[in-house]
Design a protein around this motif. Structure first.
Motif, PDB file in Angstrom:
ATOM      1  N   UNK A  60     -10.572 -10.195 -60.592  1.00  0.00           N
ATOM      2  CA  UNK A  60      -9.985  -9.591 -61.796  1.00  0.00           C
ATOM      3  C   UNK A  60     -10.846  -8.413 -62.266  1.00  0.00           C
ATOM      4  N   UNK A  61     -12.154  -8.617 -62.287  1.00  0.00           N
ATOM      5  CA  UNK A  61     -13.049  -7.569 -62.795  1.00  0.00           C
ATOM      6  C   UNK A  61     -13.087  -6.358 -61.857  1.00  0.00           C
ATOM      7  N   UNK A  62     -13.266  -6.612 -60.551  1.00  0.00           N
ATOM      8  CA  UNK A  62     -13.446  -5.483 -59.616  1.00  0.00           C
ATOM      9  C   UNK A  62     -12.105  -4.829 -59.232  1.00  0.00           C
ATOM     10  N   UNK A  63     -11.140  -5.661 -58.788  1.00  0.00           N
ATOM     11  CA  UNK A  63      -9.889  -5.073 -58.291  1.00  0.00           C
ATOM     12  C   UNK A  63      -9.025  -4.555 -59.440  1.00  0.00           C
ATOM     13  N   UNK A  80      -0.797  -8.217 -63.195  1.00  0.00           N
ATOM     14  CA  UNK A  80       0.233  -9.190 -62.787  1.00  0.00           C
ATOM     15  C   UNK A  80       0.081  -9.562 -61.304  1.00  0.00           C
ATOM     16  N   UNK A  81      -0.464  -8.662 -60.489  1.00  0.00           N
ATOM     17  CA  UNK A  81      -0.691  -8.992 -59.070  1.00  0.00           C
ATOM     18  C   UNK A  81      -1.738 -10.091 -58.988  1.00  0.00           C
ATOM     19  N   UNK A  82      -2.827  -9.900 -59.733  1.00  0.00           N
ATOM     20  CA  UNK A  82      -3.893 -10.929 -59.764  1.00  0.00           C
ATOM     21  C   UNK A  82      -3.320 -12.254 -60.263  1.00  0.00           C
ATOM     22  N   UNK A 134      -2.903  -5.514 -50.606  1.00  0.00           N
ATOM     23  CA  UNK A 134      -3.276  -6.229 -49.379  1.00  0.00           C
ATOM     24  C   UNK A 134      -4.706  -6.763 -49.503  1.00  0.00           C
ATOM     25  N   UNK A 135      -5.594  -5.954 -50.064  1.00  0.00           N
ATOM     26  CA  UNK A 135      -6.982  -6.382 -50.237  1.00  0.00           C
ATOM     27  C   UNK A 135      -7.065  -7.606 -51.149  1.00  0.00           C
ATOM     28  N   UNK A 136      -6.305  -7.560 -52.245  1.00  0.00           N
ATOM     29  CA  UNK A 136      -6.305  -8.712 -53.170  1.00  0.00           C
ATOM     30  C   UNK A 136      -5.708  -9.939 -52.494  1.00  0.00           C
TER      31      UNK A 136
END
Ligand SMILES: Nc1ncnc2c1ncn2[C@@H]1O[C@H](COP(=O)(O)OP(=O)(O)OP(=O)(O)O)[C@@H](O)[C@H]1O
Ligand SMILES: [Mg+2]
Length: 214
Positions: A105-108, A117-119, A68-70
């Protein structure tokens, strides 16, 4: 009259306290002094809806589900792209943006373990293949970045700053691997340089890669 040449989209990436905001001001000033129309912006935020989402994301009041955050990050990014970045580029404006998709990509993913794959799925939907013309990755050992960030805030760590050493090492390594994977888009700059030298080095990259008149 002919439409103006499309502007260029430049993103600044790197860990906490690496000097992104400081460099963004200096670069925007250099580009403007060279006669280019420039817009400085930053993420999350940069458009009214995206700023509203920034408030939800950064206040720390909600322990978001990671996906959800992403999704909220990419919703804010999409709004920023559609309402601010693309119209500016179309008008011939050079856009200097403090953090963009690489930070998610780096943080989450690398920092918090969100599946890549979510990113990738969210980036595909939100950005539709859009990417920065040039990404400047500010490389600073995390301990130095944290020391700078803490000195700036008078010693009060914020939510991300309080994550701990291992987290920031993973984020640091992630930015390195992003730059290695996309050398055509990314340039790594040694952020230990003093601000003026860093701005000079960043200007040289924009001159060489994007033809900026610097
Ligand atoms: N090249 C530099 N050398 C030394 N100090 C710097 C340099 N650039 C910025 N600083 C100082 O370090 C602190 C952090 O800089 P800045 O806010 O630009 O970093 P940032 O990458 O935007 O941080 P954040 O990720 O928290 O937004 C500030 O106090 C700033 O004055
Ligand atoms: Mg900053």
């Amino acid at each position: 009259m002919a439409a103006p040449a499309r502007g260029r989209f430049i993103t600044l990436e790197g860990g906490e306290g690496a000097g992104k905001t400081t460099l963004s001001r200096a670069l925007a000033a250099r580009l403007a002094a060279a006669g280019l129309p420039v817009l400085r912006t930053r993420e999350p935020g940069g458009a009214p809806g995206a700023e509203a989402l920034r408030g939800l994301l950064l206040t720390g009041g909600i322990a978001w589900d990671p996906v959800a955050e992403a999704m909220l990050m990419f919703a804010a990014r999409r709004e920023h792209l559609a309402k601010t970045i693309l119209p500016a580029l179309q008008a011939g404006i050079w856009v200097v943006c403090d953090r963009f998709a690489d930070s998610t990509l780096a943080y989450q993913c690398h920092g918090h373990g969100l599946p890549r794959r979510v990113w990738e799925g969210l980036a595909a939907v939100a950005l539709e293949g859009f990417a920065p013309d040039c990404t400047l990755v500010l490389d600073l050992p995390p301990a130095q970045g944290m020391a700078r960030a803490l000195a700036r805030s008078g010693g009060a760590p914020d939510r991300i700053e309080a994550m701990g050493e291992a987290f920031h090492s993973r984020v640091h390594a992630a930015f390195q691997s992003i730059a290695t994977a996309e050398p055509g888009r990314c340039a790594v700059l040694d952020a230990k340089m003093p601000p003026a030298a860093l701005a000079e080095a960043a200007g040289a990259v924009l001159r060489d890669r994007l033809g900026a008149p610097l």
